[in-house]
Design a protein around this motif. Structure first.
Motif, PDB file in Angstrom:
ATOM      1  N   MET A 112       0.827  -1.203   0.000  1.00 48.93           N
ATOM      2  CA  MET A 112       0.000   0.000   0.000  1.00 48.93           C
ATOM      3  C   MET A 112       0.864   1.257   0.000  1.00 48.93           C
ATOM      4  SD  MET A 112      -3.132   0.975   2.589  1.00 48.93           S
ATOM      5  CE  MET A 112      -3.945  -0.586   2.211  1.00 48.93           C
ATOM      6  N   GLN A 113       2.010   1.190   0.682  1.00 54.05           N
ATOM      7  CA  GLN A 113       2.929   2.326   0.666  1.00 54.05           C
ATOM      8  C   GLN A 113       3.504   2.543  -0.731  1.00 54.05           C
ATOM      9  OE1 GLN A 113       3.467   4.386   3.246  1.00 54.05           O
ATOM     10  NE2 GLN A 113       4.682   5.661   1.860  1.00 54.05           N
ATOM     11  N   LEU A 114       3.736   1.456  -1.461  1.00 51.22           N
ATOM     12  CA  LEU A 114       4.182   1.594  -2.851  1.00 51.22           C
ATOM     13  C   LEU A 114       3.140   2.316  -3.690  1.00 51.22           C
ATOM     14  CD1 LEU A 114       5.789  -1.911  -3.569  1.00 51.22           C
ATOM     15  CD2 LEU A 114       6.966   0.243  -3.154  1.00 51.22           C
ATOM     16  N   LEU A 115       1.865   2.026  -3.433  1.00 48.37           N
ATOM     17  CA  LEU A 115       0.807   2.728  -4.154  1.00 48.37           C
ATOM     18  C   LEU A 115       0.783   4.207  -3.794  1.00 48.37           C
ATOM     19  CD1 LEU A 115      -2.130   0.157  -3.867  1.00 48.37           C
ATOM     20  CD2 LEU A 115      -0.873   0.755  -5.930  1.00 48.37           C
ATOM     21  N   ASN A 116       0.953   4.503  -2.510  1.00 42.80           N
ATOM     22  CA  ASN A 116       0.933   5.907  -2.087  1.00 42.80           C
ATOM     23  C   ASN A 116       2.106   6.692  -2.667  1.00 42.80           C
ATOM     24  OD1 ASN A 116      -1.377   5.471  -0.531  1.00 42.80           O
ATOM     25  ND2 ASN A 116      -0.191   4.924   1.283  1.00 42.80           N
ATOM     26  N   ASP A 117       3.266   6.034  -2.770  1.00 39.46           N
ATOM     27  CA  ASP A 117       4.452   6.708  -3.304  1.00 39.46           C
ATOM     28  C   ASP A 117       4.463   6.772  -4.822  1.00 39.46           C
ATOM     29  OD1 ASP A 117       5.244   7.003  -0.711  1.00 39.46           O
ATOM     30  OD2 ASP A 117       6.621   5.300  -0.720  1.00 39.46           O
ATOM     31  N   GLY A 118       3.531   6.071  -5.472  1.00 38.51           N
ATOM     32  CA  GLY A 118       3.448   6.135  -6.930  1.00 38.51           C
ATOM     33  C   GLY A 118       4.479   5.315  -7.651  1.00 38.51           C
ATOM     34  N   TYR A 119       4.966   4.222  -7.024  1.00 39.91           N
ATOM     35  CA  TYR A 119       5.937   3.371  -7.697  1.00 39.91           C
ATOM     36  C   TYR A 119       5.226   2.411  -8.640  1.00 39.91           C
ATOM     37  CZ  TYR A 119       9.651   4.931  -4.598  1.00 39.91           C
ATOM     38  OH  TYR A 119      10.572   5.688  -3.931  1.00 39.91           O
ATOM     39  N   GLY A 120       5.969   1.950  -9.626  1.00 40.01           N
ATOM     40  CA  GLY A 120       5.451   0.937 -10.529  1.00 40.01           C
ATOM     41  C   GLY A 120       4.709   1.525 -11.709  1.00 40.01           C
TER      42      GLY A 120
END
Length: 220
Positions: free
Chosen positions: A62-70
């Motif tokens: 979920m943190q990856l989603l918040n940081d906009g990775y990927g």
């Protein structure tokens, strides 16, 4: 007196223009730059977190989603965040249900075991203070065979719960790893499919026969 003939030695000058001076090679120059797969790095981090604390890997995703990775950076991620949060709730909900089942099975197992031990000592008579005796205090609602079957059933339930603990824990780790890898998996909006009729050769023993079928083609 003999005169020694001395040969003139000609010293040739070195052409410095043709001499190439190579700079010293450092360790950094000798090593080729290696490609680092961000999906593998994220998956490894998600596994370590899920192994330590169940659900931590999902929080990392979920943190990856918040940081906009990927590849989903800049896209609507509301549904993905709700889905990831739901998985965390499901993990701890599963652990809670299994814990309650384990406590209940352990309590009933001890009741049946205590009753069975009392009957073994007292020639099959039920425990007058136990939960299985009738109101007259002499007869029992269950036979000794029934008490034995109940004891074995609740013991088996405890073993199933422990096995289910391991399955939920393993599913938590696998889900965190797969979700972390999918963050960096390139899936664009050009996914399409096409269904066309075709024939399948069944290749029977005495000849050849064709069976009609549908062919599904995916393009992405």
């Amino acid at each position: 007196m003999a005169l020694a003939q001395v040969k003139d030695s000609v010293v040739k000058s070195v052409d410095t223009a043709k001499t190439k001076v190579r700079p010293p090679m450092t360790r950094q120059d000798s090593m080729k730059a290696k490609y680092v797969n961000p999906g593998k790095v994220a998956g490894r981090k998600a596994i370590y977190r899920s192994l330590i604390i169940p659900g931590w890997g999902q929080l990392y995703n979920m943190q990856l989603l918040n940081d906009g990775y990927g590849t989903r950076a800049g896209k609507n991620q509301t549904f993905q965040k709700i889905y990831t949060g739901g998985k965390i709730v499901a993990i701890y909900g599963g652990f809670t249900v299994l814990t309650m089942s384990f406590i209940e099975s352990s309590k009933n197992y001890k009741l049946y075991l205590t009753e069975l031990q009392y009957r073994d000592i007292n020639n099959g008579r039920p425990d007058p203070n136990g939960p299985f005796v009738n109101t007259d205090g002499v007869t029992s609602r269950y036979s000794t065979q029934g008490i034995t079957t109940g004891k074995d059933t609740f013991r088996r339930n405890k073993q199933i719960v422990l096995f289910s603990y391991g399955l939920v824990y393993l599913a938590n780790v696998v889900d965190a790893y797969v979700a972390a890898r999918l963050h960096f998996f390139n899936i664009d909006d050009d996914l399409s499919f096409k269904v066309t009729p075709t024939m399948i050769n069944t290749n029977t023993v005495y000849g050849f026969s064709n069976t009609p079928a549908l062919k599904l083609s995916l393009t992405f």
